[in-house]
Design an enzyme around this catalytic site. Structure first.
Site, PDB file in Angstrom:
ATOM      1  N   CYS A 293      16.710  12.537   2.206  1.00  0.00           N
ATOM      2  CA  CYS A 293      15.574  11.626   2.381  1.00  0.00           C
ATOM      3  C   CYS A 293      14.391  11.991   1.514  1.00  0.00           C
ATOM      4  O   CYS A 293      13.671  13.120   1.941  1.00  0.00           O
ATOM      5  CB  CYS A 293      14.801  11.124   3.687  1.00  0.00           C
ATOM      6  SG  CYS A 293      13.359  10.214   3.866  1.00  0.00           S
ATOM      7  N   GLU A 294      13.985  11.347   0.244  1.00  0.00           N
ATOM      8  CA  GLU A 294      12.934  11.791  -0.555  1.00  0.00           C
ATOM      9  C   GLU A 294      11.596  11.636   0.261  1.00  0.00           C
ATOM     10  O   GLU A 294      10.674  12.328  -0.444  1.00  0.00           O
ATOM     11  CB  GLU A 294      12.983  10.883  -1.668  1.00  0.00           C
ATOM     12  CG  GLU A 294      12.512   9.446  -1.747  1.00  0.00           C
ATOM     13  CD  GLU A 294      12.471   8.767  -3.094  1.00  0.00           C
ATOM     14  OE1 GLU A 294      11.679   8.098  -3.220  1.00  0.00           O
ATOM     15  OE2 GLU A 294      13.476   8.967  -4.134  1.00  0.00           O
ATOM     16  N   HIS A 295      11.432  10.905   1.171  1.00  0.00           N
ATOM     17  CA  HIS A 295       9.877  10.808   1.680  1.00  0.00           C
ATOM     18  C   HIS A 295       9.826  11.926   2.740  1.00  0.00           C
ATOM     19  O   HIS A 295       8.550  12.421   2.858  1.00  0.00           O
ATOM     20  CB  HIS A 295       9.960   9.751   2.775  1.00  0.00           C
ATOM     21  CG  HIS A 295      10.118   8.285   1.961  1.00  0.00           C
ATOM     22  ND1 HIS A 295      10.593   7.390   2.277  1.00  0.00           N
ATOM     23  CD2 HIS A 295       9.530   8.025   0.609  1.00  0.00           C
ATOM     24  CE1 HIS A 295      10.449   6.404   1.407  1.00  0.00           C
ATOM     25  NE2 HIS A 295       9.783   6.923   0.290  1.00  0.00           N
ATOM     26  N   HIS A 296      10.784  12.698   3.470  1.00  0.00           N
ATOM     27  CA  HIS A 296      10.486  13.786   4.517  1.00  0.00           C
ATOM     28  C   HIS A 296      11.581  14.984   4.122  1.00  0.00           C
ATOM     29  O   HIS A 296      11.256  15.881   4.829  1.00  0.00           O
ATOM     30  CB  HIS A 296      11.011  13.232   5.790  1.00  0.00           C
ATOM     31  CG  HIS A 296      10.161  12.114   6.441  1.00  0.00           C
ATOM     32  ND1 HIS A 296      10.420  10.670   6.340  1.00  0.00           N
ATOM     33  CD2 HIS A 296       8.761  12.110   6.617  1.00  0.00           C
ATOM     34  CE1 HIS A 296       9.594   9.960   6.667  1.00  0.00           C
ATOM     35  NE2 HIS A 296       8.458  10.623   7.013  1.00  0.00           N
TER      36      HIS A 296
ATOM     37  N   GLN B  87      18.351   5.251   0.661  1.00  0.00           N
ATOM     38  CA  GLN B  87      19.531   4.736   0.873  1.00  0.00           C
ATOM     39  C   GLN B  87      19.616   3.538  -0.023  1.00  0.00           C
ATOM     40  O   GLN B  87      20.809   3.251  -0.559  1.00  0.00           O
ATOM     41  CB  GLN B  87      19.720   4.288   2.296  1.00  0.00           C
ATOM     42  CG  GLN B  87      21.032   3.593   2.516  1.00  0.00           C
ATOM     43  CD  GLN B  87      21.523   3.406   4.044  1.00  0.00           C
ATOM     44  OE1 GLN B  87      20.953   4.123   4.845  1.00  0.00           O
ATOM     45  NE2 GLN B  87      22.205   2.569   4.219  1.00  0.00           N
TER      46      GLN B  87
ATOM     47  N   HIS C 215      19.565   8.126   9.476  1.00  0.00           N
ATOM     48  CA  HIS C 215      18.623   9.066   9.020  1.00  0.00           C
ATOM     49  C   HIS C 215      17.971  10.115  10.017  1.00  0.00           C
ATOM     50  O   HIS C 215      17.459   9.644  11.054  1.00  0.00           O
ATOM     51  CB  HIS C 215      17.360   7.781   8.531  1.00  0.00           C
ATOM     52  CG  HIS C 215      18.288   7.233   7.286  1.00  0.00           C
ATOM     53  ND1 HIS C 215      17.681   7.382   6.049  1.00  0.00           N
ATOM     54  CD2 HIS C 215      18.891   6.103   7.340  1.00  0.00           C
ATOM     55  CE1 HIS C 215      18.083   6.487   5.286  1.00  0.00           C
ATOM     56  NE2 HIS C 215      19.168   5.713   5.985  1.00  0.00           N
TER      57      HIS C 215
ATOM     58  N   CYS D 161      15.140  11.519   9.621  1.00  0.00           N
ATOM     59  CA  CYS D 161      13.753  11.188   9.816  1.00  0.00           C
ATOM     60  C   CYS D 161      13.414  10.181  10.873  1.00  0.00           C
ATOM     61  O   CYS D 161      12.264  10.030  11.350  1.00  0.00           O
ATOM     62  CB  CYS D 161      13.063  10.773   8.424  1.00  0.00           C
ATOM     63  SG  CYS D 161      13.917   9.164   7.716  1.00  0.00           S
TER      64      CYS D 161
END
Length: 189
Positions: A78-81, A120, A148, A150
């Site tokens: 995940c590019e956010h976390h 995703q 996920h 996250c």
């Protein structure tokens, strides 16, 4: 795009360990920055690859019905976390004029697209768009279902929750019968 910088990753991981209150010189952590750098090189190897490359070689076959490769396992980050997500991809297309790709190429396109900091939704559309551009099929339908970390490890903390994304291109955008066919084939054991 920049090349992979092992030294910078190692330094950054050491700094993260210090920042969380760990001692990066203790026995169990001494080689962790190097291990993480090596792992990141593998996990993010898709950053410098284009999934379209897998569809440059095609075959002519008298087949103009659905081709579906389902249950393609994948993992991404995940590019956010920067924590993993993983699941299954189902990739279908209807060839135009008998132009087909090798079956493994569908799985390779998913794998390459997933191996980068990612969303995703982007994996789903990138695979579909690469196939549409390179194969010019009548249609492409991609379904991805993933868990996920996250959502499992932090925040809402709901292990087992699955996210499903779909992308329909070509004939699948408007033909409900064709879409239903794919969904029933994906559910088939």
């Amino acid at each position: 795009m920049n090349e992979f910088d092992y030294d910078k990753i190692e330094k950054a991981v050491g700094m993260i360990l210090e920042a969380i209150g760990e001692d990066p010189t203790r026995e169990g952590l001494i080689d962790t920055p190097t291990r993480v750098a090596k792992m990141y090189a593998e996990v993010f190897e898709g950053l410098h690859k284009d999934p379209k490359e897998y569809f440059k070689t095609v075959f002519r076959e008298n087949h103009n019905e659905v081709v579906l490769v389902k249950d393609i396992p994948f993992h991404s980050v995940c590019e956010h976390h920067l924590v993993p997500f993983f699941g299954l991809a189902h990739v279908a297309y209807i060839p135009r004029d008998g132009v087909v790709a090798g079956l493994s190429k569908l799985a390779r396109a998913v794998e390459t697209t997933a191996r980068r900091p990612q969303l995703q939704e982007r994996i789903t559309s990138t695979v579909a768009d690469a196939m549409m551009e390179m194969l010019n099929p009548l249609g492409v339908y991609v379904i991805i279902e993933a868990e996920h970390m996250c959502m499992t490890m932090r925040g809402i903390k709901k292990p087992g929750a699955k996210t499903i994304t779909t992308v329909a291109r070509g004939i699948y955008e408007h033909d409900e019968v064709k879409r239903s066919e794919i969904l029933s084939l994906v559910r088939m054991k």
